[in-house]
Design a protein around this motif. Structure first.
Motif, PDB file in Angstrom:
ATOM      1  N   HIS A  72       0.231  11.702  -3.609  1.00 24.58           N
ATOM      2  CA  HIS A  72      -0.430  11.140  -4.786  1.00 24.58           C
ATOM      3  C   HIS A  72      -0.338  12.115  -5.963  1.00 24.58           C
ATOM      4  CE1 HIS A  72      -3.329   8.440  -6.704  1.00 24.58           C
ATOM      5  NE2 HIS A  72      -3.987   9.509  -7.119  1.00 24.58           N
ATOM      6  N   MET A  96      -0.781  11.566   2.211  1.00 19.71           N
ATOM      7  CA  MET A  96      -0.950  10.624   1.105  1.00 19.71           C
ATOM      8  C   MET A  96      -1.592  11.316  -0.104  1.00 19.71           C
ATOM      9  SD  MET A  96       0.558   7.948   2.164  1.00 19.71           S
ATOM     10  CE  MET A  96       0.175   6.647   1.011  1.00 19.71           C
ATOM     11  N   GLU A 117      -1.075   4.058   6.356  1.00 23.67           N
ATOM     12  CA  GLU A 117      -1.681   4.333   5.051  1.00 23.67           C
ATOM     13  C   GLU A 117      -0.659   3.910   4.013  1.00 23.67           C
ATOM     14  OE1 GLU A 117      -4.542   6.087   3.958  1.00 23.67           O
ATOM     15  OE2 GLU A 117      -5.355   6.238   5.992  1.00 23.67           O
ATOM     16  N   SER A 118      -1.085   3.182   2.996  1.00 25.22           N
ATOM     17  CA  SER A 118      -0.115   2.867   1.948  1.00 25.22           C
ATOM     18  C   SER A 118      -0.802   2.795   0.594  1.00 25.22           C
ATOM     19  CB  SER A 118       0.629   1.579   2.260  1.00 25.22           C
ATOM     20  OG  SER A 118      -0.139   0.478   1.899  1.00 25.22           O
TER      21      SER A 118
END
Lengths: 418, 418
Positions: A241, A237, A180-181
């Motif tokens: 974020h 993530m 995941e990026s």
């Protein structure tokens, strides 16, 4: 697991060309969960090549080699690999056929130097190169498997994606790791400050990786997380974020690696709004950025790059008396320029810059690095003044242009949030 | 003598950015008669960095290191160098002063992380960095002298030219080999064609070196000749100079590494002439190039970046009926735009572009890559049409802008030769 890259060739060693292959290969492998440990480049020196092959074979399980497979006398990779592996060179029938096929497809005659490319070390496996003359090969030296490919970027890229990467994954029994990026674009903080603020995040999540890249005056933050558990990854993530926005606030202008002009363009489009610019010190740079986006003609109407004061008056309708009174670099002049551009092009927004990019032209009152920015909407118009500490003309042009677009972005986001 | 380069940083190791520093350093040293043997890149891994420092110290007499000197936690070069040299880190007063001076000059407050950059290994000599926060340092490990510099290209380039290269020459007792060199800028030929045409020159003079570098759509040809006999060198260069112009003619627009905008700017200045632009498809790129030159306000008055057809009519006075009849992308429209810009800004020359940069918007009649260019002078005005084979929007913007400036260059050179 250690993976290394070796780029060969005099043109790379001497700096005549920049090695773009190493970055491409690294990024491809990184995204597959196979981080590269080292890049190494050496020139066309036979003895050095042999010793580098040996060195790498003692450190790495996989090595990716580019360059030196061509037909000329300074193409030494195949011989060096053979010597390091203590193997002889043999005419490889598959390689010869592959080269003959290539020449046949181009209606070209094969020559003796071309045939040289079909001699591979004993035990090597050919790696097919459908779009070039030199095939690659795979050879084991010690406990390291070397994948040797041509240096021509177009050929190398096709070969590594189609053949070499799948082969490495097979070889290492590697389950292709998911990643995941997300990449954030940040304006208004130095790289040092961004680094300081995101430091806490590294400590918070084990395995979360953070890369900072500066493309003046924007800082890009790439968060990536390799995982086999996608629920965990999504959680990390999402929480990261939130963390990023708490730490950096509205200095973050994109969470998808966008440029500022892309973000402003999207906001204009969402608002069915149009833009007119008046650029003095930025000299067309804002318009150039805005028009780099395909489809920008939907929202971008006009920029008046008014370097001369007469053009500011004649084309944008800035009163000459105002310029005489306060000067071209002034909040009021910038405001009048924004109003003039908006009016001339019948746009929703007018945005203007007037400043001193340098290296000359500064005064005690308005030193190099001073910029005045005007923003005009249907309801209102305003002028702002900033001073940036850069002495370079090109840095000032960029930071002035970015500051102007950032002002417009904030205005558009306010409109959107109403 | 062995010289190696070490580039550090996760962004280079992972391929997020391309290492341009290594090529720059190699070329600079190569030109000084100091060929580099290896480039090596590794990420921000403390243990690996220490072992790489040790490895290099056993092979090389000089090592140039870039990156990892900044204030953040992943800046590990200084600590790794200290550990490899078995030295402790100390607050270096000169380094602190240099950092404080930098912050003072920018009116910025120094923070604790910034101060971290003043800690250098015992025995290290500071390398001053006048244009950035992190100073570099020189340290001896074993029999190898390491020069550690920041990775920011602008800072690194200044430091290596001003401080490090002279220091290496001193250190190696190297007699700086004299070099004659000249760089030609060429527009209108592909790199392959330029390469083919200059090939004969390599055979003609032993020791003459030719480097080609493409910065689309311009090809730069660098001729260099190392010598100890300056009369011979001047003779070779003069004769090569003639050869280049015979082989490439007026596709060569500069013999001093200039940009096209610089050449046009100089010609305008020589003629005491001024320029107004009207840019549609180039979106401000020509104005941006022209205004990159300091002092361009002497000859550049105005660019009307008229993306919308209404702006072409309202601001440049192009008859709406003409656009309706022939379209925005047409020789006649481009000609009227050039006349309109020239008239609006009362300039000597008007230059205009209108075309289809893509990726969409092409038709059978006017495919992507079509550009119409208008040129207006006091005596005459004309429109031209070209088609370029590129599909990329950014390549088309560049080649359209370059073609327009090249037309103006040829016009100005004719005026000059009268």
């Amino acid at each position: 697991m250690t993976i290394e890259i070796l780029s060969t060739g005099e043109e790379i060693r001497s700096g005549a060309i920049i090695d773009t292959n190493a970055a491409f290969i690294s990024q491809l492998l990184e995204d597959a969960g196979l981080p590269v440990t080292r890049h190494l480049s050496v020139g066309d020196d036979s003895g050095l090549l042999v010793s580098v092959f040996k060195e790498i074979s003692q450190r790495a399980q996989v090595a990716i080699v580019t360059g030196g497979l061509g037909p000329t006398q300074d193409d030494l990779t195949t011989e060096a690999a053979a010597e390091a592996a203590r193997k002889k060179l043999f005419l490889n029938k598959n390689a010869l056929e592959s080269i003959e096929n290539y020449f046949h497809s181009k209606n070209r005659q094969i020559t003796t130097p071309d045939q040289k490319q079909a001699y591979l070390p004993e035990g090597a496996q050919i790696l097919d190169n459908p779009i070039g003359t030199a095939p690659g090969f795979e050879i084991k030296i010690g406990s390291c498997t070397f994948f040797c490919m041509p240096g021509v970027p177009r050929e190398m890229k096709k070969m590594i994606k189609d053949i070499v990467l799948p082969r490495i994954i097979e070889l290492l029994g590697h389950t292709r790791i998911e990643q995941e990026s997300i990449t954030y674009s940040v304006y208004g903080l130095s790289e040092a400050l961004v680094g300081e603020r995101v430091n806490g995040l590294i400590q918070k999540y084990q395995g979360l990786r953070i890369g900072l890249r500066a493309d003046f005056p924007v800082i890009y933050i790439k968060l990536s997380f390799h995982h086999s558990d996608s629920a965990l990854a999504k959680e990390v993530m999402a929480s990261s974020h939130q963390w990023i926005y708490e730490a950096l606030g509205d200095k973050v202008f994109s969470a998808r690696n966008d440029s500022m002009a892309d973000v402003v363009g999207r906001l204009l489009r969402q608002n069915q709004a149009t833009l007119a610019l008046a650029e003095s010190c930025t000299g067309g740079l804002i318009a150039n950025w805005v028009t780099d986006a395909a489809g920008s003609s939907d929202y971008f109407l006009f920029s008046g790059v008014t370097y001369a004061n007469a053009a500011k008056s004649d084309i944008l309708g800035v009163p000459a008396a105002l310029i005489d009174q306060v000067g071209a670099v002034h909040e009021d002049t910038a405001k009048a320029m924004a109003q003039g551009a908006r009016h001339a092009a019948k746009a929703t927004f007018g945005l203007a810059t007037s400043g001193i990019a340098g290296p000359d032209g500064g005064t005690a009152d308005k030193p190099v690095g001073t910029v005045c920015i005007g923003l005009a909407t249907e309801q209102k118009a305003a002028g702002f003044r900033y001073h940036f500490p850069y002495r370079s003309r090109s840095m000032n042009k960029k930071v002035f242009a970015m500051q102007a677009l950032d002002l417009l972005r904030r205005e558009l986001q306010q409109v959107n949030s109403r």
